[in-house]
Design a protein around this motif. Structure first.
Motif, PDB file in Angstrom:
ATOM      1  N   THR A  40      20.165 -22.097   5.862  1.00 51.16           N
ATOM      2  CA  THR A  40      21.183 -21.412   6.670  1.00 51.16           C
ATOM      3  C   THR A  40      20.794 -21.423   8.138  1.00 51.16           C
ATOM      4  O   THR A  40      21.621 -21.710   9.018  1.00 51.16           O
ATOM      5  N   ASP A  41      19.530 -21.120   8.429  1.00 52.21           N
ATOM      6  CA  ASP A  41      19.050 -21.146   9.818  1.00 52.21           C
ATOM      7  C   ASP A  41      19.184 -22.546  10.412  1.00 52.21           C
ATOM      8  O   ASP A  41      19.544 -22.700  11.590  1.00 52.21           O
ATOM      9  N   GLN A  42      18.876 -23.565   9.609  1.00 53.72           N
ATOM     10  CA  GLN A  42      18.995 -24.952  10.081  1.00 53.72           C
ATOM     11  C   GLN A  42      20.441 -25.295  10.408  1.00 53.72           C
ATOM     12  O   GLN A  42      20.732 -25.901  11.446  1.00 53.72           O
ATOM     13  N   TYR A  43      21.369 -24.929   9.523  1.00 54.35           N
ATOM     14  CA  TYR A  43      22.784 -25.191   9.784  1.00 54.35           C
ATOM     15  C   TYR A  43      23.223 -24.545  11.095  1.00 54.35           C
ATOM     16  O   TYR A  43      23.910 -25.155  11.924  1.00 54.35           O
ATOM     17  N   ARG A  44      22.842 -23.308  11.286  1.00 53.42           N
ATOM     18  CA  ARG A  44      23.260 -22.584  12.498  1.00 53.42           C
ATOM     19  C   ARG A  44      22.595 -23.151  13.745  1.00 53.42           C
ATOM     20  O   ARG A  44      23.224 -23.275  14.790  1.00 53.42           O
ATOM     21  N   ARG A  45      21.312 -23.503  13.607  1.00 54.00           N
ATOM     22  CA  ARG A  45      20.550 -24.014  14.741  1.00 54.00           C
ATOM     23  C   ARG A  45      21.087 -25.357  15.225  1.00 54.00           C
ATOM     24  O   ARG A  45      21.037 -25.671  16.420  1.00 54.00           O
ATOM     25  N   THR A  46      21.600 -26.152  14.281  1.00 52.40           N
ATOM     26  CA  THR A  46      22.086 -27.492  14.625  1.00 52.40           C
ATOM     27  C   THR A  46      23.604 -27.544  14.782  1.00 52.40           C
ATOM     28  O   THR A  46      24.175 -28.631  14.923  1.00 52.40           O
ATOM     29  N   GLY A  47      24.262 -26.398  14.758  1.00 52.41           N
ATOM     30  CA  GLY A  47      25.702 -26.352  15.002  1.00 52.41           C
ATOM     31  C   GLY A  47      26.560 -26.742  13.819  1.00 52.41           C
ATOM     32  O   GLY A  47      27.767 -26.937  13.960  1.00 52.41           O
TER      33      GLY A  47
END
Length: 345
Positions: free
Chosen positions: A176-183
């Motif tokens: 989830t953090d990766q998805y948000r961090r990469t848009g």
């Protein structure tokens, strides 16, 4: 079920857990749009066509947007009329983006894309020999970083095929953090996807199972992956790592550890899935092909679907094929992700 499994012989394009009956049934438990067409030639069952039926007769693969292998599971040399098939399924259109090779649904208009694999059929040692010859710098650097991680963070441990839900929650949090961090869109904001993954983790048989593994340093989770397997094929699905350990290349450390344990458990192929990623280029031994496109009957619903989907898909394909455009788009998404994180924080 037995007939379906019998068509998934090892070494065929159908030997993929996304094409297994267990996957379709489990998705059907959390999504009421799932259907299966059973194809007969006289009394003989010659194929199974799993799909989702959406409003206006729009057909999609089961768990559309999540799966890396789609299509009909069928006998060799099956002949059928694709438009008649979708008509009998109550569909105006069937769209796909990871259709496996050799499908009667395929024609020359459909776009083909590479899907990288790791061939473990001759064992893990043979695979590492391949890496030394073709990705020697990556392999040596990854081993060196693993040693450095152990010196600086603690003894490395790898839990493979664990049924524990706690590390799954950790992994999904990283993702989830990766998805948000990469848009990107956070897939796990949709409750049905979380429930699906949890159900698949609890599904275990000789022919199909959810596979969760995690690498730890001094009992701290560092990197992990949740995927699915048949008896001989493991598919890459949700890999992620703790960004605090990014300097150690934890994703590469994890993938090598996963490949070793997978090979030891009888896995012959790891299918990493369509998509251009640097780690896939470094680890792959070859590629399969998957196709993107649609099969449509003449009608208003198919026309509306074409207007809404096809131009956007072609634009995306053009961006993915151009390194400069791809880099620009990726940078824009990451900038958007940072802004979104700041605003939500």
């Amino acid at each position: 079920m037995d007939r379906w499994r019998s068509l998934q012989e090892p070494g065929t394009v159908f030997d993929n857990p996304f094409l297994s009956p267990e996957f379709t049934i489990t998705v059907g438990e959390v999504r009421d749009v799932v259907r299966v067409a059973v194809l007969h030639d006289g009394p003989e069952i010659v194929g199974f066509f799993p799909f989702e039926r959406h409003p206006l007769g729009i057909g999609k693969p089961v768990a559309a947007g999540l799966t890396d292998a789609q299509g009909i599971v069928h006998v060799k040399d099956l002949e059928l009329d694709p438009r008649r098939l979708i008509k009998n399924c109550g569909l105006s259109v069937y769209e796909f983006d990871h259709l496996v090779a050799g499908q009667p649904l395929l024609d020359s208009r459909h776009e083909r894309h590479p899907s990288p694999i790791i061939d473990l059929s001759e064992g893990y040692e043979r695979y590492t020999e391949f890496l030394r010859q073709h990705s020697g710098k990556t392999y040596k650097t990854t081993l060196a970083k693993a040693r450095k991680l152990e010196r600086e963070a603690g003894k490395i441990r790898h839990d493979y095929a664990t049924a524990d839900v706690a590390p799954l929650r950790t992994l999904l949090g990283w993702k989830t953090d990766q998805y948000r961090r990469t848009g990107r869109t956070d897939r796990f904001s949709q409750r049905w996807i979380v429930e699906l993954v949890e159900r698949l983790l609890a599904t275990r048989s000789d022919s199909f199972a959810g596979v969760l593994d995690m690498v730890y340093a001094d009992d701290q989770p560092v990197a992990g992956h949740f995927g699915l397997r048949t008896s001989t094929t493991l598919v890459g699905w949700f890999p992620a790592y703790d960004p605090r350990f990014a300097k150690y290349s934890p994703g590469l450390i994890h993938h090598l550890a996963m490949a070793e344990r997978a090979a030891g458990s009888g896995i012959r192929v790891i299918d990493m899935g369509r998509g251009q990623k640097e780690y896939k280029d470094k680890l792959k031994t070859g590629e399969l092909q998957v196709a993107e496109g649609r099969v449509a009957r003449a009608g208003a619903s198919a026309g509306v679907h074409w207007l809404l989907r096809v131009p956007a898909r072609r634009t995306r394909a053009a961006v993915m094929a151009n390194p400069i455009l791809l880099k620009t788009a990726d940078k824009a998404l990451k900038t958007y992700g940072k802004l979104r994180t700041v605003l939500q924080g």
